[in-house]
Structures are given as C-alpha cells and as structure tokens.
Motif scaffolding. Structure first.
Motif, short mmCIF file in Angstrom:
data_model
loop_
_atom_site.label_atom_id
_atom_site.label_comp_id
_atom_site.label_asym_id
_atom_site.label_seq_id
_atom_site.Cartn_x
_atom_site.Cartn_y
_atom_site.Cartn_z
N LEU A 47 46.60 87.30 40.53
CA LEU A 47 46.56 86.05 41.24
C LEU A 47 45.66 85.10 40.24
O LEU A 47 45.33 84.21 39.46
CB LEU A 47 45.54 86.27 42.13
CG LEU A 47 46.50 86.25 43.60
CD1 LEU A 47 46.19 86.64 44.73
CD2 LEU A 47 48.05 85.94 43.56
N GLN A 48 45.09 85.86 38.87
CA GLN A 48 43.41 85.84 38.09
C GLN A 48 44.43 85.87 37.00
O GLN A 48 43.97 84.44 36.73
CB GLN A 48 42.13 86.72 38.06
CG GLN A 48 41.41 86.27 37.33
CD GLN A 48 40.76 87.02 37.00
OE1 GLN A 48 40.60 88.08 36.86
NE2 GLN A 48 39.26 86.80 37.82
N ARG A 49 45.15 86.68 36.49
CA ARG A 49 45.36 86.34 35.27
C ARG A 49 46.79 85.33 35.60
O ARG A 49 46.98 84.56 33.96
CB ARG A 49 45.44 87.70 34.70
CG ARG A 49 44.65 88.10 34.52
CD ARG A 49 44.40 89.12 34.09
NE ARG A 49 42.50 89.69 34.64
CZ ARG A 49 42.54 90.69 33.13
NH1 ARG A 49 43.72 91.50 32.54
NH2 ARG A 49 41.07 91.54 33.53
N ALA A 50 47.84 85.41 35.66
CA ALA A 50 49.44 85.08 35.73
C ALA A 50 49.03 83.61 36.09
O ALA A 50 50.32 83.02 35.99
CB ALA A 50 50.31 86.11 37.03
N PHE A 51 48.85 83.87 37.52
CA PHE A 51 48.87 82.54 37.47
C PHE A 51 47.54 81.36 37.53
O PHE A 51 47.21 79.85 38.39
CB PHE A 51 48.96 82.67 39.70
CG PHE A 51 49.84 83.21 40.43
CD1 PHE A 51 51.23 82.45 40.37
CD2 PHE A 51 50.37 84.62 40.20
CE1 PHE A 51 52.91 83.00 40.19
CE2 PHE A 51 50.87 85.09 41.19
CZ PHE A 51 53.10 83.65 41.05
N ALA A 70 45.16 101.20 47.31
CA ALA A 70 44.16 100.20 46.60
C ALA A 70 44.25 99.67 45.37
O ALA A 70 44.27 99.36 44.52
CB ALA A 70 42.80 101.08 46.39
N GLY A 71 45.73 100.17 44.87
CA GLY A 71 46.17 100.05 43.53
C GLY A 71 47.26 98.86 43.65
O GLY A 71 46.44 98.16 42.67
N VAL A 72 47.54 98.59 44.29
CA VAL A 72 48.07 96.87 44.80
C VAL A 72 47.24 96.11 44.80
O VAL A 72 47.02 94.64 44.64
CB VAL A 72 49.23 97.66 45.83
CG1 VAL A 72 49.13 95.73 46.58
CG2 VAL A 72 50.47 98.06 45.80
N GLY A 73 46.35 96.21 46.00
CA GLY A 73 45.04 95.56 45.98
C GLY A 73 44.68 94.72 45.06
O GLY A 73 44.44 93.73 44.33
N LEU A 74 44.70 95.27 43.78
CA LEU A 74 44.16 95.70 42.51
C LEU A 74 44.77 94.69 41.45
O LEU A 74 44.21 93.96 40.61
CB LEU A 74 43.00 96.99 41.65
CG LEU A 74 42.35 96.85 39.85
CD1 LEU A 74 41.60 95.55 40.95
CD2 LEU A 74 41.95 97.96 39.82
N LEU A 75 45.99 95.27 42.08
CA LEU A 75 47.34 94.67 41.22
C LEU A 75 47.19 93.15 41.59
O LEU A 75 47.01 92.11 40.58
CB LEU A 75 48.26 95.25 41.16
CG LEU A 75 48.56 96.41 40.29
CD1 LEU A 75 49.62 96.92 40.54
CD2 LEU A 75 48.52 96.31 39.08
N GLY A 98 41.09 106.02 47.14
CA GLY A 98 41.45 104.13 46.76
C GLY A 98 40.79 104.83 45.84
O GLY A 98 41.13 103.81 44.91
N ALA A 99 40.16 105.24 45.06
CA ALA A 99 38.82 105.07 43.50
C ALA A 99 40.43 105.63 42.20
O ALA A 99 39.97 105.03 41.74
CB ALA A 99 37.72 106.81 44.04
N VAL A 100 40.92 106.79 42.85
CA VAL A 100 41.70 106.73 42.47
C VAL A 100 43.25 105.70 41.55
O VAL A 100 43.01 105.64 40.58
CB VAL A 100 42.81 108.26 42.62
CG1 VAL A 100 43.92 108.51 41.27
CG2 VAL A 100 41.57 109.33 42.26
N GLY A 101 43.64 104.89 43.34
CA GLY A 101 44.38 103.68 43.07
C GLY A 101 43.84 102.60 42.34
O GLY A 101 44.65 102.64 41.69
N SER A 102 42.28 102.48 42.65
CA SER A 102 42.06 101.57 41.92
C SER A 102 41.85 101.45 40.38
O SER A 102 41.97 101.01 39.72
CB SER A 102 40.78 101.34 42.43
OG SER A 102 40.48 100.60 43.52
N ALA A 106 45.49 101.62 38.35
CA ALA A 106 46.28 100.39 38.62
C ALA A 106 45.10 99.61 37.49
O ALA A 106 45.83 98.77 36.82
CB ALA A 106 46.00 99.26 39.94
N GLY A 107 43.98 99.78 37.39
CA GLY A 107 43.46 98.70 36.40
C GLY A 107 44.26 99.45 35.04
O GLY A 107 44.13 98.54 33.69
N ALA A 108 44.27 100.68 34.35
CA ALA A 108 44.89 101.18 33.80
C ALA A 108 46.41 100.71 33.32
O ALA A 108 46.47 100.57 31.95
CB ALA A 108 45.17 102.30 33.93
#
Length: 397
Positions: free
Chosen positions: A224-228, A214-219, A334-338, A341-343
């Motif tokens: 994709l949105q910000r770097a590319f 889940a962390g990788v998915g959010l990353l 998944g909740a912890v991973g998201s 990743a956001g942090a």
C-alpha cells in the motif's frame, strides 16, 4: 472457579486500553526512533526484535504466575509495566533508554495478555462466547485509538502521544487492582513438557498460520505504501473495514461455530484467509484490497477464540501455562513471517510471494481441524468445558 461479572469487565476493559495503546505504539515507535533519535533501519529492527524477544521469554513466567497468583493482579502488573514502557519512550533521549522501554513493554505485554485470557477463561463454562467478546473489544480499541492519536500527533508530538498512552495503561492497571478477587486456582504439579506435548498439534498450526498471516500483513503494508503511494491516513482507511469486521463479527461467528462445530468453521475461515492472501496478488486497487481485508478479519475473528477456548479445554487446571504456550507459538511464527516477508518484498515475484503465503494459510484448513480433533476437545462450544472429553475416532474432520 466461579467468575465475577465485574472482574471480567475490568479485565476486558484493561485489555482494550492496553491493546489499543500497543497498536499505536507499534506504529509510531519505529517512525519516532528514526526521526528523533536518528536510528538506522538495523537499529529500528533490533528495537522491535528486543520487545518481541522479551515477550517470548517472559511468557512462561507469566503462565506460572497466572496459575499460582491472583490473576487480576498479575494482569495489573503487566499493564503497569506496559505503561512504564510508554513513559520510557516519552522520556527517552537515547537509544539505550528506548531499548529499556522496549524490554518493559515486552515483559508487561506477556504478563497482561496471559493473565487476561485466563480471567476470561473463568466464565467460559457459563458463556461460550467469552473469548469472542474479548477479541471484539480489543479489535474495537485497536482501530478506535487511531483517531485521537493521529489527531493529537501534530499538536502533542510523538512524546506527548506516548505520555497519553502511558496514562491510559495506568488507568487499566488501576482498574485491575480494584477488580474483585477470586480464590487463587489450585494448579497441578508443574509439568511443562507434558503441557507442550498435549498442545503440540495446535501450537504447530498456530505457528505456521501466524508465520503466513504476519508475512501477508507486512506485505500488505509495504504494498500500500510503495506500490499505491498511500499516506498514513489512506492506509488506515484500507484497514478500517477489516477492523470493523473484527469488532462486530466475533459473537455472531461464535453462534455459527456453536451450530456447525469448531472444525468446520476453522476450515472455512482458513480458506477465507487464504483467499485474501491469494487475492492480494491480483488486486488492482486499494478498495478491492479493503474488501479482501474483510475476509481476513472475519477469519481471525472466528479462529482466534477457537484457539483460546481449545487451550482452556485441553488444560483446564493450567490455563496460564496453556495461554503462554499459545501466545509464544503465535509470536514466534509471526516474527519469522515478518522477517521473511521483509526479505522477500521487492526481491522476487509479488504474485509468487502472495501465493506461497496463501498456500501456507490454506494448510490450516486441514491441519487446524485435525489438531483440534487430536486434542480430544468438544467440537461445539456449548459442551461443558469441565467435562472430560474423549478423543473421537476416525480420520474425518
């Protein structure tokens, strides 16, 4: 319990319709609540968290109902509640109304998915690829629903799309209510702590890998949105190859699992998913990321049906309870991973974050097969699921 083909088809169709609707809802609701209701980022995060929390809390109840009531009717109530959630978003003009819709969606999703997986388990003895078929169908709907939703969005607006999704979920509920009924399963006396102890090794691995994935998915989405600087439809194209892989590969990978064994496939698939996560750190372009995403999709297509079939073999008379524990392990991780990743995104090294998540996923290559062995289930899906399986001796995988 003998399975009925029409009952199985109804449950898979319902799961596909609600699953596809859920994918679109998860994507559009945060955008809509910010644009039309003026929600702050903190309020948007709270809205998402409320749905996840309600789904987590409702799963034990969903497991008990699935084990003691008509499974298709439990799933129908879940689909109807999820449809009510979509309708709630369509009609909501305030944040409290949106939060009520999130509560309905969380409870409805828990009821639907636990019950549908239990219905799927009914045919596992005759068709070892039952969960692979379910995974493929839901994966197909998950990316197929994007096309009409994004095409209709400029014309119907957010609320119109939410209303269309509500109608789709109600169709799913109607199909489940009309599905053939079987005798209500006779369950053992409730022993939730013994269920948890028996499944604990597998649940721990599921939670850990869900955290990392889940962390990788959010990353990936943020990258994709910000770097590319990609638009929504461009991001969807990056995800498309992986979505197709998750649609076409499950039954083939089940055949591989039947030949070489669950533990071997689990180890290889975990390593493939870890390669994807590590590759993100150095991927130079979206096409390369899309190719790597296929690895992740193939890994999930192999591992997810293994998890579900393992729960059926480990808890044959309390399938609903087992599925609720499995779902909560994935949801909690998944909740912890998201959140993690956001942090971490943008505050530390991109390469380091990808490497850490890749290492956590790679742990599953060792821990997953050992957990399957600890459950004492057969290594090959073709072994009868209702036969008593003695734990094998020895430390090998």
């Amino acid at each position: 319990m003998r399975w009925h083909p029409s009952r199985s088809r109804s449950s898979i169709l319902a799961a596909s319709l609600v699953g596809g609707s859920g994918e679109i809802l998860d994507f559009l609701v945060p955008l809509w609540v910010g644009v039309e209701l003026g929600a702050t980022p903190a309020q948007i995060g709270a809205l998402v968290a409320v749905e996840m929390f309600c789904s987590f809390v409702a799963r034990p109840l969903a497991g008990w109902l699935t084990d003691t009531r008509q499974r298709t009717q439990v799933a129908a109530v879940g689909a109807a509640l999820f449809g009510l959630s979509c309708l709630g978003y369509a009609l909501a003009h305030s944040l409290p109304a949106a939060f009520l819709a999130a509560v309905a969606g969380g409870v409805g999703g828990a009821l639907l998915w636990v019950a549908v997986r239990a219905v799927t388990a009914e045919r596992l003895a005759d068709d070892g690829a039952a969960f692979a078929d379910l995974f493929a169908s839901v994966s197909f709907a998950s990316w197929f629903f994007w096309v009409p939703s994004l095409v209709l969005l400029p014309t119907l607006g957010y609320r119109g799309v939410f209303g269309a999704l509500a109608a789709t979920c109600l169709v799913a509920a109607a199909g489940l209510m009309l599905a053939p009924r079987l005798a209500v399963p006779t369950s053992e006396a409730p022993t939730p702590t013994s269920d948890l102890r028996r499944l604990a090794p597998l649940l721990a691995v599921v939670a850990l890998t869900a955290l990392a994935e889940a962390g990788v998915g959010l990353l990936l989405l943020l990258h994709l949105q910000r770097a590319f600087d990609l638009e929504v439809h461009q991001i969807a194209l990056v995800y498309l190859p992986g979505g197709i892989a998750m649609t076409v590969l499950p039954r083939y990978l089940h055949g591989v699992t039947d030949r070489v064994g669950r533990r071997t496939v689990y180890a290889v698939a975990s390593l493939a998913s870890a390669v994807f996560a590590a590759g993100l750190a150095l991927a130079p372009s979206p096409p390369v990321i899309a190719a790597l995403w296929v690895l992740a999709g193939a890994a999930w297509a192999a591992i997810t049906p293994i998890h579900e079939a393992a729960v059926v073999q480990a808890s044959p008379t309390r399938t609903g309870r087992g599925m609720s524990l499995l779902g909560n392990a994935a949801l909690g991780g998944g909740a912890v991973g998201s959140a993690l990743a956001g942090a971490l995104y943008g505050t530390t090294s991109w390469v380091l974050v990808c490497a850490v998540f890749a290492a956590l996923i790679a742990v599953g290559a060792v821990a997953g097969p050992r957990a399957l062995r600890a459950l004492g289930i057969s290594d090959r899906p073709s072994a009868p699921v209702d036969a008593p399986i003695a734990p094998a001796a020895g430390p090998d995988l």
